[in-house]
Design an enzyme around this catalytic site. Structure first.
Site, mmCIF file in Angstrom:
data_model
loop_
_atom_site.group_PDB
_atom_site.id
_atom_site.type_symbol
_atom_site.label_atom_id
_atom_site.label_comp_id
_atom_site.label_asym_id
_atom_site.label_seq_id
_atom_site.Cartn_x
_atom_site.Cartn_y
_atom_site.Cartn_z
ATOM 1 C CB CYS A 153 14.078 60.143 88.740
ATOM 2 S SG CYS A 153 13.664 59.320 87.201
ATOM 3 C CB CYS A 178 15.696 63.589 84.894
ATOM 4 S SG CYS A 178 14.745 62.835 86.211
ATOM 5 C CE LYS A 222 47.213 61.413 86.909
ATOM 6 N NZ LYS A 222 46.434 61.131 85.713
ATOM 7 C CG HIS A 234 44.273 63.933 82.233
ATOM 8 N ND1 HIS A 234 44.364 64.388 83.527
ATOM 9 C CD2 HIS A 234 43.528 62.811 82.281
ATOM 10 C CE1 HIS A 234 43.702 63.556 84.330
ATOM 11 N NE2 HIS A 234 43.171 62.598 83.593
ATOM 12 C CB ILE A 264 39.944 64.310 83.227
ATOM 13 C CG1 ILE A 264 39.179 64.243 84.555
ATOM 14 C CG2 ILE A 264 40.801 65.569 83.143
ATOM 15 C CD1 ILE A 264 38.265 65.407 84.819
#
Lengths: 121, 420, 490
Positions: free
Chosen positions: C443, C408, C255, C54, C52
């Site tokens: 996969c 993929c 959090k 932030h 993330i």
């Protein structure tokens, strides 16, 4: 008279028929439940002298793949299958090979040839 | 560069090769097979065991042997082009295919009809959420099979296999023959998902224990797998507390199911069957998008390659007719519904055409093992077909041939079910 | 491989903090060596976290966390394109489902403004549900932070490392530090498993092991307690479940469990928080997975569990008082701590690097800017992002871009070879995965794993049996058992 009944799953084809073999003093006196002659033959052999087809690989040089799949031309005694596979793990062949070419004749003196299962050119 | 073909087949395994040959036989003049691997044959090339082709060739072949017979037929026909080492990137609804390979770069191909024969892939550890670390030594059984049979390496020397599907069973024997020790095969369900013959000749022959109603709750090891914790499960597949035990191993193989490979099908929004995970097809294997056909494991996972080839033929024949403008339009569509113990049925509907109808093969799987039951196929209260079955297992597909006159009669939905 | 015998600065630890510092230092005319105990950078906390970016409303005003978070968020915007770091500025929402939680949102907003977070706004229920229709209908409101986002944690680490190497930093992998050698209260060098590196300055960015490193120099001023967080990752087909990072309202202890898209178009849920003792324990557990699923359902009730593709756990390097430890050691001259970097460490990393440079200067290291600093990483070919004509162009240059290895994620052999030969190149299968995404898809490497293994063997000129998954001894395959091999074993 000693009578023994053995239930068996047929392994000849994917139908996996369930059948029963009757043995009297070590010889087969009755077979039921198998739906084809090949199944009956399998059942008869399985209780007396079981056999298996062996498939494995051997190493190959000069081909686009490092391994050649092989198959025993006819079934081998079941208790010799692992020994044969271990024996074949040390064999190396040279390309080109055609399907059906003998890779190892009379393996371990069992009277069965091991042949290539595909072409590798 | 633009290439035009009557029929383009995506995937050069057994379904794709059979489809190509059949399309040619029906009259397609230009046929193309696109294959991502270095040779045709698909997964058969790594299935070196025997047992293939009893229906098709009346002999028991190995996977490469079965593939080899089809490859020779494909190679003998100069009107079938084959692109190897080529991946299809995109397919558009107007049948333009974008593919790529190292030699030719980007390829744009226009087809009149497209057949999807991409096969299936394996379910992974992530899909079944096994706890533990991420040490090396956890492989899907099929990936391990390729390493052992085609590349020449072992995935481990002391092995536990989760899942008793056929690939898991076959790999248990294969690794034993290679000198590895297979400690156990574990199966979540109370029955094996593989063919009985494979339980006998792959496990029982080598005294490999099969633990039914068991699962793996944890994988141990920091760098390389060192063992697994197993546990018994109840009828709801929940772990029974206190039943845990450890098995030492350096490798865990997963044989926990196959999933039709339908990434391309989804990009063009084909209608999908949530139970088979493949596209919905009619008896010609035509999908919801006209001119797009599908066959083999991409439609539903088969047990026998013989039926995969047969499905390829059906699709190849119909796709060629479509490309030539000869595939008759359906007068009406009759749905086929799987109920009462039957989990899946393919095809999912029939396109009834004005041409003289042909018999239709239905492929079914049951939801759980049953004994002494009757398979019933009916439509609007009318019995079309019944068959008594001594046993029915989810791992073994049921195949029924519905005669032409019965197909023709159907106006309403057909249901297939099991009756005690 | 031999390692340098001396350097001006040795950085211990190849996580996002260590590599960000390395890259920052590479702007100056100094000899920098980064030592990492694993075969790759980003092998600890940096490889398994929430990813993330932030916004910075969480941390206590005035804390190092608050300062470096807000500054780091700004710095990434300036450098991410140059370095090729994948970031999506999608914003974040903290979701409240009670009056009490609504009150907490107000506190967070006040705190965030104090920290200098721009654009914070409290949205009403209707607006929130309009933006995020899959949220629980119990939602009462949410705190919107437009500067929040998602980024690739190991991608950032590798990008910093690549750029550092391009600018002269030496990265020594599989080089665990045995001791920071101190003479008369001053650092004199670093003893590693591969030899001694003489240096006057050492930066301790050893993540979970920063306390061990510090103690080896005689500074026992902090302890690192690993805190485990588990995650479930989902297929790309379900990524549109939410459009932004969804946090629950934080409680006093945690959090909470996030639901968020990843920067590469997957979806994830997690983490939980579990204090543990073993710094090597990254196992997931059935209970932990249940906990995060239950936690995620509080904000997003209908989770597509059928589409999960993998689970993993990561460890946070937590310290006692909770704030980052970024300072010169009180007891050892020449040792600079960059330790206890838990969340929001990924966001803070470039700002932490700036602070560390300042401390080095205060400690007497003379830093003069290089004239020829190259701020950009070489542009990476990302085949799946290219248009058809661009694809044709790259294949014409290198045919290996025409062979798809990972179906993929549509990753080509060319990209894998590039990753192996990058400035900070991949030596392992997971190293290739983190650089190219080969094996990240649904996969999970089932198809491409053996192929990537073969490519690594070829490019590194080693046998397949020596190719590793990730860590030093994580070998993947064995030779077949033949008499020949057996006799070699004996």
């Amino acid at each position: 008279m000693e009578q023994v009944k053995r239930r068996l799953s047929c392994i000849v084809c994917p139908m996996s028929c369930q059948g029963e073999v009757t043995l009297e003093n070590g010889s087969v006196t009755g077979i039921t439940g198998f739906t084809c002659p090949r199944g009956e033959k399998y059942a008869r052999e399985e209780v007396v002298a079981p056999k298996r087809t062996l498939t494995t690989t051997v190493r190959i040089s000069g081909a686009q793949l490092p391994l050649l799949p092989v198959i025993s031309k006819t079934a081998l005694p079941k208790d010799k299958v692992v020994d044969c596979a271990r024996f074949l793990s040390n064999i190396r062949v040279q390309a080109p090979v055609k399907e059906g070419d003998v890779v190892c004749a009379d393996i371990l003196g069992l009277g069965v040839d091991i042949v290539a299962a595909r072409d590798l050119l | 560069m633009m290439n035009d073909y009557d029929v383009v087949i995506i995937g050069g395994g057994p379904a794709g090769m059979a489809a190509a040959l059949s399309a040619r036989k029906t009259g397609a003049e230009k046929v193309l097979i696109i294959e991502r691997d270095r040779e045709l044959g698909g997964i058969l090339q790594q299935c070196i065991h025997n047992g293939f082709g009893l229906h098709r060739f009346k002999e028991e072949l190995t996977g490469p042997g079965y593939a080899g017979r089809y490859i020779k037929m494909v190679q003998a026909d100069p009107s079938i082009d084959v692109l190897l080492d080529t991946m299809v990137l995109d397919v558009e609804q107007d049948k333009i295919i974008y593919a790529v390979n190292p030699k030719q770069g980007m390829l744009t191909i226009q087809a009149k009809a497209v057949i999807f024969t991409m096969g299936c892939r394996e379910r992974t550890r992530g899909a079944i959420r096994i706890a533990g670390g991420r040490a090396a030594g956890v492989f899907t059984a099929g990936a391990a099979q390729r390493m052992v049979n085609m590349e020449g390496f072992l995935p481990g020397k002391k092995i536990v296999i989760l899942g008793s599907g056929d690939i898991g069973l076959i790999m248990a024997r294969r690794l034993t023959l290679e000198g590895a020790k297979v400690q156990a095969v574990l199966e979540l369900m109370p029955y094996s998902n593989g063919l009985t013959r494979n339980v006998v000749q792959c496990l029982e022959d080598f005294d490999i224990p099969l633990h039914l109603s068991h699962t793996i709750v944890k994988v141990h090891g920091k760098e390389r797998v060192t063992g697994v914790t197993c546990a018994k499960v109840d009828e709801n597949r929940a772990v029974i507390p206190g039943s845990e035990f450890d098995i030492e191993c350096d490798c865990l193989l997963l044989s926990v199911g196959l999933i039709p490979e339908n990434e391309l099908s989804r990009t063009i929004d084909l209608a999908m069957d949530s139970l088979t995970s493949g596209p919905i097809v009619d008896q010609f294997r035509q999908t919801s998008l006209p001119g797009f056909f599908a066959a083999g494991n991409v439609v539903h996972v088969h047990d026998l390659v013989d039926f995969v080839s047969q499905e390829g033929e059906i699709a190849g024949n119909a796709a060629a007719k479509y490309a030539l403008g000869q595939l008759p339009k359906a007068q009406r569509v009759v749905d086929i519904e799987a109920t009462g113990g039957v989990r899946t049925v393919v095809p999912q509907h029939l396109s009834i055409t004005p041409e003289s109808p042909e018999s239709v093969r239905l492929f079914m799987r049951v939801g759980k093992p049953e004994q002494r039951i009757t398979l019933v196929i009916e439509s609007a209260g009318k019995m079309l077909y019944t068959r008594k079955l001594a046993v029915a297992k989810p791992g073994e597909m049921i195949v029924v041939e519905l005669p032409a006159d019965k197909v023709c009669e159907c106006t309403n939905k057909i249901t297939v079910s099991l009756v005690k | 491989m031999t390692i340098p015998t001396k350097a001006d600065v040795v950085i211990v630890g190849g996580g996002v903090v260590g590599t960000a510092i390395a890259r920052e230092l590479s702007k100056y005319d100094v000899d920098v060596v980064l030592v990492e105990k694993e075969p790759d950078v980003a092998m600890g906390t940096s490889k398994a976290n929430s990813g993330i970016l932030h916004a910075g409303f969480d941390a206590k005003p005035g804390s190092l966390k608050a300062k470096t978070n807000v500054r780091g968020n700004k710095l990434y915007r300036e450098i991410y394109q140059d370095l090729g770091i994948d970031i999506k500025f999608i914003g974040s929402l903290v979701v409240a489902t009670s009056d009490e939680e609504m009150a907490t949102l107000n506190e967070l907003q006040v705190r965030g403004r104090e920290n200098g977070v721009p654009g914070l706004e409290i949205l009403d229920k209707e607006t929130v549900l309009k933006r995020e229709p899959n949220l629980t209908t119990n939602v009462m409101g949410a705190l919107w932070a437009p500067t929040g986002g998602v980024m690739c944690p190991f991608g950032a680490t590798i990008a910093f490392a690549d750029n550092a190497v391009v600018n002269g930093v030496k990265i020594c992998t599989e080089c665990p530090v045995e001791e920071i050698v101190v003479e008369e209260g001053k650092v004199s060098g670093v003893k590693t498993a591969k030899g001694f590196i003489a240096a006057k300055y050492v930066i301790n960015a050893a993540g979970l092991f920063a306390d061990n490193i510090s103690r080896s120099a005689g500074d026992n001023s902090f302890d690192i307690k690993p805190r485990k967080g588990e995650y479930v990752l989902f297929d790309k087909t379900v990524a549109n479940l939410v459009n932004t990072v969804i946090f629950p309202t934080p409680s006093k202890v945690s959090k909470g469990i996030l639901v968020s898209p990843t920067v590469h178009g997957n979806l994830f849920i997690g983490p939980n928080a579990q204090d543990i003792d073993d710094k090597g324990d990254m196992d997931t557990s059935p209970d932990g997975l249940q906990e995060i699923i239950a936690g995620a359902r509080k904000t997003v009730p209908n989770l597509p569990l059928h589409a999960s593709i993998t689970q993993f756990a990561g460890l946070r390097a937590a310290t006692g008082d909770g704030d980052f430890v970024i300072k010169a050691s009180d007891s050892v001259s020449g040792m600079i701590q960059a330790a206890g970097i838990q969340s929001p460490g990924l966001t803070a990393a470039p700002a932490i690097a700036e602070i560390v440079i300042g401390i080095l200067q205060e400690q007497g290291l003379i830093l003069t800017k290089k004239a020829n600093f190259n701020s950009q990483n070489r542009h990476k070919v990302k085949f799946h992002e290219l248009a058809h004509n661009e694809r044709a162009k790259v294949i014409a240059q290198n045919p290996l871009y025409g062979r798809i290895v990972c179906r993929c994620e549509t990753v080509t052999e060319g990209e894998i070879v590039d990753a192996i030969h990058a400035p900070c190149g991949a030596l392992t299968v997971d190293g290739v995965k983190r650089r190219t995404r080969a094996g990240m898809g649904r996969c999970q490497g089932g198809f491409c794993g053996p192929r990537v293994t073969a490519i690594l063997a070829r490019e590194l000129n080693i046998p397949v049996t020596e190719v590793r998954k990730d860590t030093t001894k994580s070998y993947l395959f064995f030779d077949k058992i033949t008499d020949e091999v057996q006799s070699n074993d004996e």
